[in-house]
Design an enzyme around this catalytic site. Structure first.
Site, short mmCIF file in Angstrom:
data_model
loop_
_atom_site.label_atom_id
_atom_site.label_comp_id
_atom_site.label_asym_id
_atom_site.label_seq_id
_atom_site.Cartn_x
_atom_site.Cartn_y
_atom_site.Cartn_z
N HIS B 50 18.05 2.66 52.49
CA HIS B 50 18.78 2.25 51.29
C HIS B 50 19.42 0.90 51.63
O HIS B 50 19.78 0.67 52.78
CB HIS B 50 19.84 3.31 51.01
N ASP B 127 22.71 7.28 58.34
CA ASP B 127 23.04 7.31 56.92
C ASP B 127 22.79 8.73 56.42
O ASP B 127 21.64 9.14 56.23
CB ASP B 127 22.18 6.29 56.17
N GLN B 130 22.07 11.20 51.84
CA GLN B 130 21.17 12.16 51.20
C GLN B 130 21.03 13.46 51.98
O GLN B 130 20.60 14.47 51.42
CB GLN B 130 19.78 11.54 51.02
N LYS B 153 27.67 12.45 45.73
CA LYS B 153 26.31 12.99 45.81
C LYS B 153 26.32 14.46 46.23
O LYS B 153 25.28 15.06 46.48
CB LYS B 153 25.47 12.19 46.81
N CYS B 293 17.39 1.00 45.04
CA CYS B 293 18.17 0.36 46.10
C CYS B 293 17.49 0.47 47.46
O CYS B 293 18.17 0.55 48.50
CB CYS B 293 19.60 0.92 46.18
C1 LIG Z 1 20.20 7.16 51.39
C2 LIG Z 1 21.40 6.51 50.76
N1 LIG Z 1 22.21 5.78 51.51
C3 LIG Z 1 23.31 5.19 51.02
C4 LIG Z 1 23.65 5.31 49.71
C5 LIG Z 1 24.88 4.62 49.23
O1 LIG Z 1 25.81 5.49 48.70
P1 LIG Z 1 27.10 4.93 47.97
O2 LIG Z 1 26.61 4.03 46.89
O3 LIG Z 1 27.79 6.14 47.47
O4 LIG Z 1 27.89 4.19 49.01
C6 LIG Z 1 22.83 6.07 48.88
C7 LIG Z 1 23.09 6.24 47.44
O5 LIG Z 1 23.11 5.38 46.60
C8 LIG Z 1 21.68 6.69 49.41
O6 LIG Z 1 20.86 7.41 48.64
#
Ligand SMILES: Cc1ncc(COP(=O)(O)O)c(C=O)c1O
Lengths: 147, 337
Positions: B50, B127, B130, B153, B293
């Site tokens: 991401h 990370d 998910q 999430k 993203c």
């Molecule tokens: C795999 C992953 N990493 C990071 C993020 C970033 O999360 P956030 O926007 O809540 O910081 C997301 C979600 O958008 C994600 O799906």
């Protein structure tokens, strides 16, 4: 949202393909979805009264962005820059209407009126506007205005 | 261990916290030595990250002169680990990897990568945005040094996330955001800082969101994360079956439920993903379209975007029937089937 007019333009886009000559070119991207358009403008004459002799483009994207490029180019070719900008403003107003109290002028917008339903979907408005924005940009470049 | 949970705004902020602490390490005391990154050092990520776990590392490299390297992807949506031993080497300072791809659904073998990373002395940033909401996660088994995730999430509120860090690392790490609530002693000439987690939680905290996230954690724990995962595995299996039996549908990601979570991306021949999404939306099936993203994944597979269905504990098999029926309707509508 998917009016038959939109699907027709999507399946059989008008004026598609990059052509010479041209005085201005612009490349626009919709970063949220990756849709892209490269668009060229060929003008005859000077300033706001210049006649739009050709608009050619290469585009990749969804049915809305593709059909919009086709409708837009067909609407502006043959008009003066000033007239075409007025049509563009009318289309922008339609897109910003959120599907409410829009009374789009069919005489001005012609096929572009089919996009009225798009204004209800904030995520898709940019798709419908992509080619218009590229055209405005390319025209400004053709006229030698800084953007 | 107490003191290992740092409250952040979201996963993005948690990852940035580590990345900025690493550039701040350049001018911090000798205890921050192992966080220092500079020219000649390497930071390793993957092509399936991401943007939240990619851009902060690109930026760290830009600020410090370190080099960014990455694992590529196989055609079936897995990490290509063939170069593991050369990619992660004695120059590697950080390995940042997702524990579950939000586009492909892939669950990479983080423990295997972490083992190699630790052998060369690199810090492992995971990370978990998910994975934490969708499966039981044990940071020790995983071999993580840091793990970031977001409340929104996992049935919690927006505006709160967690950065978990190994205590001895948090102890040695310089702060990112500074100000009130994180100081020990302040004089005009300079200040000292509190131990973790307070050192990393400057300013008035988001108390309401923290309570909300706590309630979400309790709720999920009561149900049991292994049951959440089991349920999603059933859904993914069924989704893969229903979608791949439709001619013209191409999966983007692994075709089996092995090491795979509940995100199923696909393309449909002759129909742009946005148009698939729009038809589904009109039928009451909520999917997401775009690059999600994680733009480099789309580039890797030569596609502009995907249509993506994701599942959670509230989804049912009937939802997936509706999804598959909707895709067939889109094909009929656009005249491709
Ligand atoms: C795999 C992953 N990493 C990071 C993020 C970033 O999360 P956030 O926007 O809540 O910081 C997301 C979600 O958008 C994600 O799906």
């Amino acid at each position: 949202m998917y009016q038959e007019v939109i699907l027709d333009h999507y399946r059989n886009p008008l004026h598609k393909g990059l052509r010479e000559p041209f005085e201005g070119e612009a490349h626009h991207v919709n970063p949220t979805c990756g849709d892209e358009v490269t668009l060229r403008v060929h003008l005859e004459g000077e300033g706001q009264d210049a006649r739009i002799a050709d608009v050619s483009y290469d585009a990749m994207g969804c049915s809305i962005s593709q059909a919009s490029a086709s409708v837009m180019s067909d609407l502006v070719i043959g008009r003066s820059v000033k007239e075409a900008m007025a049509v563009g403003d009318e289309f922008l107003a339609l897109m910003q209407s959120r599907g409410r109290d829009a009374e789009p002028d069919e005489d001005v917008l012609e096929d572009a009126i089919a996009f009225a339903g798009v204004s209800k979907y904030p995520a898709r408005i940019k798709c419908a506007l992509l080619a218009w924005m590229a055209w405005k940009d390319a025209t400004a470049r053709a006229l030698g205005e800084a953007t | 261990m107490p003191g290992e949970i740092v409250l952040t705004k979201n996963a993005t902020e948690g990852i940035n916290l580590v990345a900025y602490a690493m550039s701040n390490a350049a001018t911090a005391g000798p205890e921050a030595e192992r966080f220092r990154v500079g020219p000649g050092d390497e930071v390793v990520v993957t092509e399936m990250e991401h943007h939240a776990n990619l851009v902060p590392w690109q930026q760290l490299c830009q600020r410090t002169g370190a080099t960014l390297r990455w694992f590529g992807l196989t055609d079936d949506g897995r990490l290509d680990l063939a170069e593991l031993d050369t990619l992660v080497n004695e120059r590697t300072k950080v390995v940042a990897v997702t524990h579950q791809s939000n586009v492909l659904g892939t669950v990479p073998p983080v423990a295997l990568i972490a083992e190699r990373a630790h052998r060369v002395g690199a810090v492992v940033v995971v990370d978990g945005a998910q994975s934490v909401p969708h499966q039981p996660v044990d940071v020790a088994t995983l071999g993580a040094d840091f793990l970031a995730f977001s409340g929104h999430k996992m049935l919690g509120p927006t505006g709160i996330g967690v950065l978990w860090g190994r205590h001895e690392l948090l102890e040695a790490m310089p702060p990112f955001i500074t100000g009130g609530s994180m100081i020990e002693v302040v004089r005009m000439e300079g200040s000292t800082f509190l131990p973790p987690p307070q050192r990393f939680e400057a300013g008035v905290p988001m108390t309401a969101q923290a309570v909300g996230l706590g309630a979400a954690c309790d709720y999920l724990s009561e149900i049991g994360m292994d049951r959440v995962r089991e349920h999603e595995e059933t859904l993914v299996g069924y989704a893969l079956e229903r979608l791949t039996e439709i001619p013209g549908v191409n999966l983007v990601g692994p075709g089996t439920t092995e090491a795979r979570g509940g995100a199923v991306s696909f393309t449909v021949d002759g129909i742009h993903p946005h148009d698939v999404g729009q038809v589904l939306d009109e039928l009451g099936v909520e999917v997401r379209v775009g690059h999600h993203c994680a733009w480099p994944i789309c580039r890797r597979y030569g596609i502009p975007a995907t249509t993506r269905a994701t599942f959670y504990l509230y989804n049912t098999l009937a939802d997936l029937d509706a999804l598959a029926d909707g895709v067939r309707q889109a094909q009929k509508f656009f005249g491709t089937a």
